[in-house]
Design a protein around this motif. Structure first.
Motif, PDB file in Angstrom:
ATOM      1  N   CYS A   3       7.144   0.815   0.224  1.00 55.68           N
ATOM      2  CA  CYS A   3       7.069   1.490   1.530  1.00 55.68           C
ATOM      3  C   CYS A   3       7.669   2.897   1.477  1.00 55.68           C
ATOM      4  N   SER A   4       8.749   3.062   0.755  1.00 52.73           N
ATOM      5  CA  SER A   4       9.407   4.367   0.694  1.00 52.73           C
ATOM      6  C   SER A   4       8.610   5.383  -0.127  1.00 52.73           C
ATOM      7  N   GLN A   5       7.619   4.923  -0.892  1.00 53.86           N
ATOM      8  CA  GLN A   5       6.821   5.818  -1.726  1.00 53.86           C
ATOM      9  C   GLN A   5       5.514   6.220  -1.052  1.00 53.86           C
ATOM     10  N   ASP A  36      -1.171   5.713  10.002  1.00 53.30           N
ATOM     11  CA  ASP A  36      -1.402   5.165  11.341  1.00 53.30           C
ATOM     12  C   ASP A  36      -1.913   3.729  11.310  1.00 53.30           C
ATOM     13  N   LEU A  37      -2.610   3.359  10.248  1.00 53.27           N
ATOM     14  CA  LEU A  37      -3.275   2.062  10.210  1.00 53.27           C
ATOM     15  C   LEU A  37      -3.320   1.545   8.776  1.00 53.27           C
ATOM     16  N   ILE A  38      -3.056   0.243   8.615  1.00 55.86           N
ATOM     17  CA  ILE A  38      -3.184  -0.424   7.324  1.00 55.86           C
ATOM     18  C   ILE A  38      -4.462  -1.262   7.347  1.00 55.86           C
ATOM     19  N   VAL A  39      -5.291  -1.127   6.316  1.00 53.22           N
ATOM     20  CA  VAL A  39      -6.525  -1.899   6.197  1.00 53.22           C
ATOM     21  C   VAL A  39      -6.453  -2.714   4.908  1.00 53.22           C
ATOM     22  N   GLY A  40      -6.533  -4.047   5.042  1.00 58.36           N
ATOM     23  CA  GLY A  40      -6.486  -4.924   3.885  1.00 58.36           C
ATOM     24  C   GLY A  40      -7.880  -5.341   3.450  1.00 58.36           C
ATOM     25  N   ILE A  41      -8.118  -5.332   2.133  1.00 58.62           N
ATOM     26  CA  ILE A  41      -9.402  -5.764   1.582  1.00 58.62           C
ATOM     27  C   ILE A  41      -9.343  -7.276   1.389  1.00 58.62           C
ATOM     28  N   PRO A  42     -10.219  -8.037   2.066  1.00 54.84           N
ATOM     29  CA  PRO A  42     -10.186  -9.504   1.922  1.00 54.84           C
ATOM     30  C   PRO A  42     -10.452  -9.921   0.474  1.00 54.84           C
ATOM     31  N   ARG A  43      -9.778 -11.029  -0.031  1.00 58.68           N
ATOM     32  CA  ARG A  43      -8.802 -11.809   0.725  1.00 58.68           C
ATOM     33  C   ARG A  43      -7.375 -11.375   0.383  1.00 58.68           C
ATOM     34  N   HIS A  72       6.431  -4.500   7.485  1.00 62.59           N
ATOM     35  CA  HIS A  72       7.574  -3.694   7.050  1.00 62.59           C
ATOM     36  C   HIS A  72       7.535  -2.277   7.635  1.00 62.59           C
ATOM     37  N   LEU A  73       6.339  -1.714   7.798  1.00 64.08           N
ATOM     38  CA  LEU A  73       6.206  -0.357   8.336  1.00 64.08           C
ATOM     39  C   LEU A  73       6.008  -0.338   9.846  1.00 64.08           C
ATOM     40  N   ASN A  74       5.823  -1.529  10.444  1.00 68.89           N
ATOM     41  CA  ASN A  74       5.570  -1.642  11.878  1.00 68.89           C
ATOM     42  C   ASN A  74       4.314  -0.850  12.265  1.00 68.89           C
ATOM     43  N   LYS A  75       3.246  -1.090  11.514  1.00 69.52           N
ATOM     44  CA  LYS A  75       1.967  -0.423  11.761  1.00 69.52           C
ATOM     45  C   LYS A  75       0.905  -1.463  12.098  1.00 69.52           C
TER      46      LYS A  75
END
Length: 359
Positions: free
Chosen positions: A17-19, A25-32, A44-47
């Motif tokens: 997270c610190s790097q 603004d938004l986290i997008v995860g690639i399934p799965r 952790h980033l509250n996003k």
């Protein structure tokens, strides 16, 4: 074997997270598996979090109204980090990148993965760690195509370890295995299935595997020995280690931690412990931790414990009903019998709620 557990992943994501850029603004995860990383990052980033379809359709998972409206309108440029757990050849990441670019979303897009091969560093904008082959992850090791070249012990993974079914079959009675549902349902064919039962049990095992849709390429039966407990454990481990070396399997998956330690030491190769979810290395004494009980395993043990308790209560009730009643059971006090000398007085004591077990 470069192994990463879910606990390792969480620690690495937290350090990562610190790097990362502070203006995401938004986290997008690639399934799965990318959704697992995306969820940890978003927490952790509250996003806010979205999957790839959500990004293209303008919806998020549990986000506020402002960001949801901005995504749908497409008028505000957001900084979006698209993540996966790992990048090997980069094929899946490249397919996702082309799909998002074809949709012409107006956002600033960044791509990242927690683990990448040294040769795949240039395929992402951000990564946490380079990880060479061979490698294995706790969150997908039991459903990875590599299962097709692995050794898997059936007893304790596919059915309860102490289940006795060969004797009942040979005696002409119904097999207890036939009435047992799989404890674990593999999604890939098993390369080398190892069964700790006599050879005559094959007539029971193979129909059960076919009926439950469990595919395998080879099956080996290890006849239990008659030595003492310590000798029997060592003998089983020697047989398994020998099969591990002969098959040159990618990994050996063993339910018991003590057996996994012996097999790793004898074969000089890593062994994955199914119950504790640990990778056991030769010559390294693992940290002993409580094995996570699977839901179906817990249900099976609970039903067995209830049946034993019901039997004990039934026998106790019969003993009490057949016991003679003493002639002098005490004087009447207020309409009830007072306890005599030496008799027990039963009092109801409210039970204290036990603290919840931390998982």
């Amino acid at each position: 074997m470069n192994y990463r557990s879910i606990a390792d992943l969480n620690d690495h994501v937290l350090n990562w997270c610190s790097q990362l850029p502070p203006d995401i603004d938004l986290i997008v995860g690639i399934p799965r598996s990318g959704l697992l990383v995306g969820t940890l990052l978003a927490l952790h980033l509250n996003k806010p979090l979205a999957d790839v379809d959500g990004l293209l359709q303008g919806r998020t998972l549990g986000a506020g109204n402002r960001l949801h409206a901005d995504l749908q309108a497409g008028s505000t440029s957001l900084t979006v980090l698209v993540v996966d757990d790992s990048v090997w050849s980069g094929g899946q990441m490249d397919a996702v990148r082309r799909r998002i670019e074809a949709a012409a979303v107006p956002h600033r897009l960044l791509y990242g993965a927690v683990y990448v091969l040294p040769s795949a560093v240039g395929l992402v904008d951000y990564y946490y760690e380079t990880l060479g082959l061979p490698r294995a992850f706790e969150w997908n090791i039991m459903h990875h195509p590599y299962l097709q070249s692995s050794c898997v012990v059936a007893d304790g993974i596919l059915w309860p370890e102490k289940l006795k079914f060969a004797e009942t079959h040979d005696s002409g009675g119904p097999s207890s295995l036939a009435a047992t549902a799989p404890l674990f349902q593999p999604s890939q064919p098993i390369g080398h299935l190892i069964v700790q039962q006599p050879g005559r049990a094959r007539a029971v095992i193979e129909p059960w595997l076919a009926r439950n849709g469990i595919d395998y390429q080879h099956i080996a039966l290890i006849d239990p020995k008659q030595e003492g407990p310590a000798d029997a454990a060592l003998s089983r481990a020697q047989s398994k280690a020998s099969l591990y070396r002969q098959t040159n399997a990618w990994i050996f998956i063993e339910p018991e931690l003590s057996q996994a330690v012996l097999i790793a030491q004898l074969s000089k190769r890593p062994v994955f412990c199914f119950q504790s979810r640990q990778m056991i290395y030769p010559g390294v004494l693992p940290e002993r931790r409580a094995a996570p009980l699977l839901r179906h395993r817990l249900q099976w043990r609970t039903q067995r414990a209830r049946a034993m308790l019901a039997g004990k209560l039934h026998r106790l009730t019969r003993q009490l009903s057949s016991a003679p009643v003493p002639a002098d059971s005490g004087r009447e006090v207020g309409g009830s019998a007072a306890p005599g000398p030496g008799s027990a007085v039963l009092r109801h004591t409210p039970q204290r709620s036990s603290p919840g077990r931390r998982g």
